[in-house]
Design a protein around this motif. Sequence first.
Motif, short mmCIF file in Angstrom:
data_model
loop_
_atom_site.label_atom_id
_atom_site.label_comp_id
_atom_site.label_asym_id
_atom_site.label_seq_id
_atom_site.Cartn_x
_atom_site.Cartn_y
_atom_site.Cartn_z
N SER A 101 0.83 -1.21 0.00
CA SER A 101 0.00 0.00 0.00
C SER A 101 0.86 1.26 0.00
CB SER A 101 -0.92 -0.01 1.22
OG SER A 101 -1.71 1.15 1.29
N ALA A 102 1.91 1.26 0.83
CA ALA A 102 2.82 2.42 0.88
C ALA A 102 3.52 2.59 -0.46
CB ALA A 102 3.84 2.22 2.00
N LYS A 103 3.95 1.49 -1.05
CA LYS A 103 4.66 1.56 -2.33
C LYS A 103 3.75 2.11 -3.43
CE LYS A 103 5.94 -2.29 -4.52
NZ LYS A 103 6.77 -3.46 -4.91
N LEU A 104 2.49 1.71 -3.45
CA LEU A 104 1.55 2.22 -4.45
C LEU A 104 1.42 3.74 -4.34
CD1 LEU A 104 -0.69 1.66 -6.63
CD2 LEU A 104 -2.32 1.63 -4.72
N GLY A 105 1.25 4.24 -3.13
CA GLY A 105 1.09 5.68 -2.94
C GLY A 105 2.32 6.47 -3.30
N HIS A 244 -10.00 -0.84 5.08
CA HIS A 244 -9.90 0.60 4.86
C HIS A 244 -8.51 1.15 5.18
CE1 HIS A 244 -10.89 0.31 9.15
NE2 HIS A 244 -10.30 1.48 9.30
N ASN A 245 -7.73 0.39 5.97
CA ASN A 245 -6.37 0.85 6.28
C ASN A 245 -5.45 0.80 5.07
OD1 ASN A 245 -6.70 1.65 8.87
ND2 ASN A 245 -5.82 -0.16 9.81
N LEU A 246 -5.79 -0.03 4.09
CA LEU A 246 -5.00 -0.08 2.86
C LEU A 246 -5.19 1.21 2.07
CD1 LEU A 246 -5.74 -3.77 1.82
CD2 LEU A 246 -3.71 -2.89 2.98
N TYR A 247 -6.41 1.73 2.05
CA TYR A 247 -6.68 3.02 1.41
C TYR A 247 -5.98 4.14 2.18
CZ TYR A 247 -10.43 0.52 -1.03
OH TYR A 247 -11.14 -0.36 -1.79
N LEU A 248 -6.06 4.05 3.51
CA LEU A 248 -5.48 5.08 4.37
C LEU A 248 -3.97 5.20 4.18
CD1 LEU A 248 -5.79 7.06 6.82
CD2 LEU A 248 -5.38 5.07 8.30
N HIS A 249 -3.27 4.07 4.22
CA HIS A 249 -1.81 4.09 4.17
C HIS A 249 -1.29 4.62 2.83
CE1 HIS A 249 2.17 1.85 5.29
NE2 HIS A 249 2.23 3.14 5.52
N SER A 250 -1.96 4.21 1.74
CA SER A 250 -1.51 4.66 0.42
C SER A 250 -1.64 6.17 0.25
CB SER A 250 -2.31 3.95 -0.69
OG SER A 250 -3.70 4.22 -0.57
N SER A 251 -2.44 6.78 1.10
CA SER A 251 -2.62 8.24 1.04
C SER A 251 -1.68 8.98 1.97
CB SER A 251 -4.07 8.60 1.38
OG SER A 251 -4.23 10.00 1.47
N ILE A 252 -1.63 8.57 3.24
CA ILE A 252 -0.91 9.38 4.22
C ILE A 252 0.61 9.29 4.06
CG2 ILE A 252 -2.76 9.38 5.91
CD1 ILE A 252 -1.44 7.14 7.38
N VAL A 253 1.12 8.29 3.33
CA VAL A 253 2.57 8.30 3.05
C VAL A 253 2.93 9.47 2.15
CG1 VAL A 253 2.97 5.82 3.37
CG2 VAL A 253 2.25 6.67 1.12
N GLN A 254 1.94 10.01 1.45
CA GLN A 254 2.19 11.14 0.55
C GLN A 254 2.23 12.49 1.27
OE1 GLN A 254 -0.05 10.95 -3.25
NE2 GLN A 254 -0.77 8.96 -2.57
#
Length: 455
Positions: A101-105, A244-254
């Motif tokens: 998820s982090a890598k995607l974001g 929903h944490n997968l959506y969250l992480h991909s966003s907040i790493v940005q």
Amino acid sequence: MDELETVKAQNAAAVSHQEGWRQQNSDPSLREVHKSMRIPKKGNALRKLLAFMGPGYLVAVGYMDPGNWATSIAGGSAYNYTLLSVILISNFMAIILQALSAKLGIVTGRDLAQACRDHYSKPVSFALWVLCELAIAACDLAEVIGSAIALNLLFHIPLVWGVCITSFDILLVLLLQNKGFRYIEVIVISLIVTISVCFGVELFMSQPQLSEIAKGFVPSKEIIQNPQMLFIALGILGATVMPHNLYLHSSIVQTRNYEETPKGKREAIKFSVIDSTIALMLALFVNASILILAASAFYKTGHTEVAEIQDAYQLLNPILGSGIASVLFAVALLASGQNSTLTGTLAGQIVMEGFLNIRLRPWIRRLITRLIAIIPAVIVTLIYGEKGTTDLLVLSQVILSLQLSFAVIPLVMFTSDKKKMGEFANSLWTKVIAWFIAIVIAILNAYLLFTTFSG
């Protein structure tokens, strides 16, 4: 000349990534805090790691929310330490998925919701959005009930009033958002520390057998052979790996202002994965502590049918022989519920903006989600009382299980696609492990849903 070639290569990679999506999305995720936190260009690795630390702890909150408590208490009181292996395996799955998820974001500049909207057709994206909103509402429901139960246990506030009081936490969320994203991270980390300290003290008081705990982390075939144990094990899995944490992480790493170069992204991925892995190990400690406490306090004393949070609270003092045991338990529960509230707010905003490209004021978005959770909680509490809230807590975890595969499969698919990820696409071994996890989660959760609705 070397610099010119580097720039050309970076532009080519960016174009390649853009061509991997059917639709183009130029709006950043969480626009108000996007790239708002500076990363030092110079300094040692520790200094850079500290700058990246924070998002992982917001993600870890979802893995120790009140919805996890019922399954861990039931598992520990009924089957001693046997199901510790399930918590360990679930946590390993979470670490892998959150790394993706982090890598995607970081690589694409999209959160998972935006990636789905850019890749799928509008009807498919809308269906995924509805499922995700149901999951967030279900998680919010667990937070509402957990916080209300904690207020009831600590201050004897009736459950109905406790449910209503939790609606006012929207003011705290809005205040923190206006102060800056780092304030949210500090509050979340502080509450995680509070939960960890409470359970650390209770574990010391319960004096569990370390040798038996070690055996519990080794998978046992008994879990598969015993239908009741398997059901609780699947509940632990469903409550641990939060969609929903997968959506969250991909966003907040940005929120981190890392360099938009292959080297900068690679560094950001490395430190973000370290951050989330450390945070999820803390979540493992908390979830394992709940089960160990239930096993050492209830299973060992013959209270093998303790499955409700209220029962656990009432029994801890006489069993452990200390008046503070139950208070620590309730404080940790309240901290858990409030922590999950903060991250649930962000996840709701990310999902709505990402899937629908609709931007609402934070207080409107939060109010809508809160009402969806509060209304059924109030109705069930008025009609059925404490027993009804427990059943509603279990139902919320079933809904989360239903949504899980609809988040995991797109995540694995996107991060494995070279057109979307370029040189950062998953390696062969990562693909094998990620798809294995996705398939196992899909099968186990399908079985969980079947057994739940078949009675």
